[in-house]
Scaffold this active site. Structure first.
Site, PDB file in Angstrom:
ATOM      1  N   TYR A   8      14.893  30.608   6.672  1.00 20.65           N
ATOM      2  CA  TYR A   8      13.816  31.444   7.189  1.00 20.65           C
ATOM      3  C   TYR A   8      13.872  31.580   8.711  1.00 20.65           C
ATOM      4  CZ  TYR A   8      11.639  30.937   2.582  1.00 20.65           C
ATOM      5  OH  TYR A   8      11.366  30.960   1.240  1.00 20.65           O
ATOM      6  N   LYS A  11       0.844  -1.198   0.000  1.00 22.19           N
ATOM      7  CA  LYS A  11       0.000   0.000   0.000  1.00 22.19           C
ATOM      8  C   LYS A  11       0.880   1.249   0.000  1.00 22.19           C
ATOM      9  CE  LYS A  11      -0.328   0.219   5.047  1.00 22.19           C
ATOM     10  NZ  LYS A  11      -1.228   0.286   6.220  1.00 22.19           N
ATOM     11  N   MET A  29      10.661  24.675   1.432  1.00 21.43           N
ATOM     12  CA  MET A  29       9.856  23.836   0.558  1.00 21.43           C
ATOM     13  C   MET A  29      10.697  22.970  -0.370  1.00 21.43           C
ATOM     14  SD  MET A  29       6.822  24.878  -2.125  1.00 21.43           S
ATOM     15  CE  MET A  29       5.714  25.430  -0.828  1.00 21.43           C
ATOM     16  N   ARG A  76     -10.570   0.530  15.172  1.00 17.66           N
ATOM     17  CA  ARG A  76     -10.455   1.255  13.911  1.00 17.66           C
ATOM     18  C   ARG A  76     -11.414   0.566  12.932  1.00 17.66           C
ATOM     19  NH1 ARG A  76      -4.436   1.866  11.560  1.00 17.66           N
ATOM     20  NH2 ARG A  76      -4.987  -0.146  10.679  1.00 17.66           N
TER      21      ARG A  76
END
Length: 387
Positions: A273, A41, A321, A139
């Site tokens: 940053y 998966k 990013m 779940r």
């Protein structure tokens, strides 16, 4: 297939399929009495579903597992044969396509059973259905109170020729925590719910509850099949259980990039940053062209480890990013030098677990989140020379 030499230079995730095949063989040895389902998966936990599925089958996996039906249908469309199971359904899903593709379909409630039964009637083909019991994870899965009704309706559909109940299964909540008190009661509840179904006439091909940690450490949980996900990719399901090597496993993915810039800066120079990192003195900075858009955790800002020039470096300042910076401490590797974020550790590089610790998460997330801008380069594709 591409080779590592043909990979784009910015970055690459090299996937060692020989390591994956060896991991499958090691996992089969841990559960010798059970079949093995290779869980592919989420694009094989970020490793590439189709190549990993083929490699797992070549190494003796009898089943493949996905979460969504779309993942399973893509494998079938690519020509993958044999047993493929999927289990994360929502109303209106591609039930008929899945029935016609001869997939095994996880069913956790009456709504799903009714949709798959209708799809089988429309297709004119009996569906393969595996009933999932919620034994304590809370779940997906059918609650014990609703189990008798689900079993009864499934048996009626089976008698009508609309489906075959091929499996009974569940999922452990805390198998990755050694000695957790939930494990024994969950196994007992699973035996009870399986026993109830079988007493009423269900004849499953497989009963299964074991995930990777249970396959490695809980023989009583193996039943007929074990579902191995993260361990197949050479990562430990939990540092508390042991390192990969303790189980004969080898990490499959190596994530690396080429330095895009190396430059001198004075002391007191802010980096990235917010200037959360300021150089303590004259130094050199290296720019690694990977960022959170590529799956590098921003939470690892100031902490993520990288091997450059044979030395561990640390992310300096914030992960952006598309890029982050490492302080090279005055060293001057040439632009284009390799920066290894994680791998098996053979060359002294960090591992995915090291990044997990730096980001306050688990190794599963580190490998799975690597984005599509990073090409997967599958090496050791052929198995002819392996023992």
């Amino acid at each position: 297939m591409k080779t590592s030499e043909a990979a784009p230079l910015r970055a690459r995730a090299e996937i060692d399929l020989a390591a994956l095949r060896a991991n499958v063989r090691a996992l089969r040895a841990h559960a010798p009495g059970a079949q093995l389902m290779a869980v592919v998966k989420a694009d094989a936990y970020g490793h590439g579903a189709l190549p990993c599925a083929r490699a797992a089958l070549a190494a003796g996996a009898r089943w493949l597992g996905t979460a969504t039906p779309e993942e399973a249908l893509a494998l079938r469309a690519a020509g993958i044969p044999g047993r493929i199971m999927c289990w994360l359904w929502t109303p209106g899903g591609p039930w008929r396509e899945a029935v016609e593709a001869d997939l095994d379909l996880g069913v956790s409630g009456l709504w799903a059973l009714r949709e798959v039964t209708a799809a089988a009637r429309a297709a004119g083909v009996p569906a393969r259905v595996q009933l999932k019991a919620d034994t304590g994870l809370g779940r997906n899965g059918c609650s014990p109170a609703d189990w008798p009704e689900l079993v009864a309706e499934a048996l009626r559909a089976e008698a009508a020729g609309l489906l075959r109940i091929t499996g009974l299964w569940s999922h452990l909540a805390c198998a990755d925590e050694p000695g957790h008190p939930s494990v024994v009661p969950q196994l007992a509840r699973f035996r009870e719910m399986v026993g109830y179904a079988e007493e009423r006439g269900v004849r499953p091909e497989v009963r299964h509850i074991a995930n990777s940690p249970a396959a490695l450490t809980l023989p009583d949980s193996h039943f007929d099949l074990v579902r191995t996900g993260i361990a197949m990719y050479g990562l430990s399901p939990s540092p508390e259980l042991g390192a990969p090597a303790d189980f004969g496993l080898r990490p499959v993915m190596t994530l690396a990039a080429s330095l895009a810039l190396v430059k001198h800066v004075p002391g007191g120079h802010g980096v990235s940053y917010g200037h959360h990192y300021v150089t303590p003195g004259d130094t050199t900075l290296g720019l690694v062209p990977l960022g959170y858009a590529d799956g590098i955790p921003r939470h690892a800002s100031g902490a993520g480890p990288v091997l450059v020039g044979g030395k561990w470096r640390t992310v300096a300042g914030r992960v952006a990013m598309d890029q982050f910076v490492v302080d090279l401490g005055g060293d001057e590797p040439p632009v284009g030098s390799e920066a290894v974020l994680f791998g098996p550790g053979d060359r002294g590089e960090p591992t995915a677990e090291d990044w997990a610790q730096a980001a306050g998460t688990i190794a599963y997330e580190i490998v799975t989140r690597i984005g599509t801008r990073v090409p997967r380069v599958h090496v050791n594709v052929n198995a002819e020379r392996e023992a």
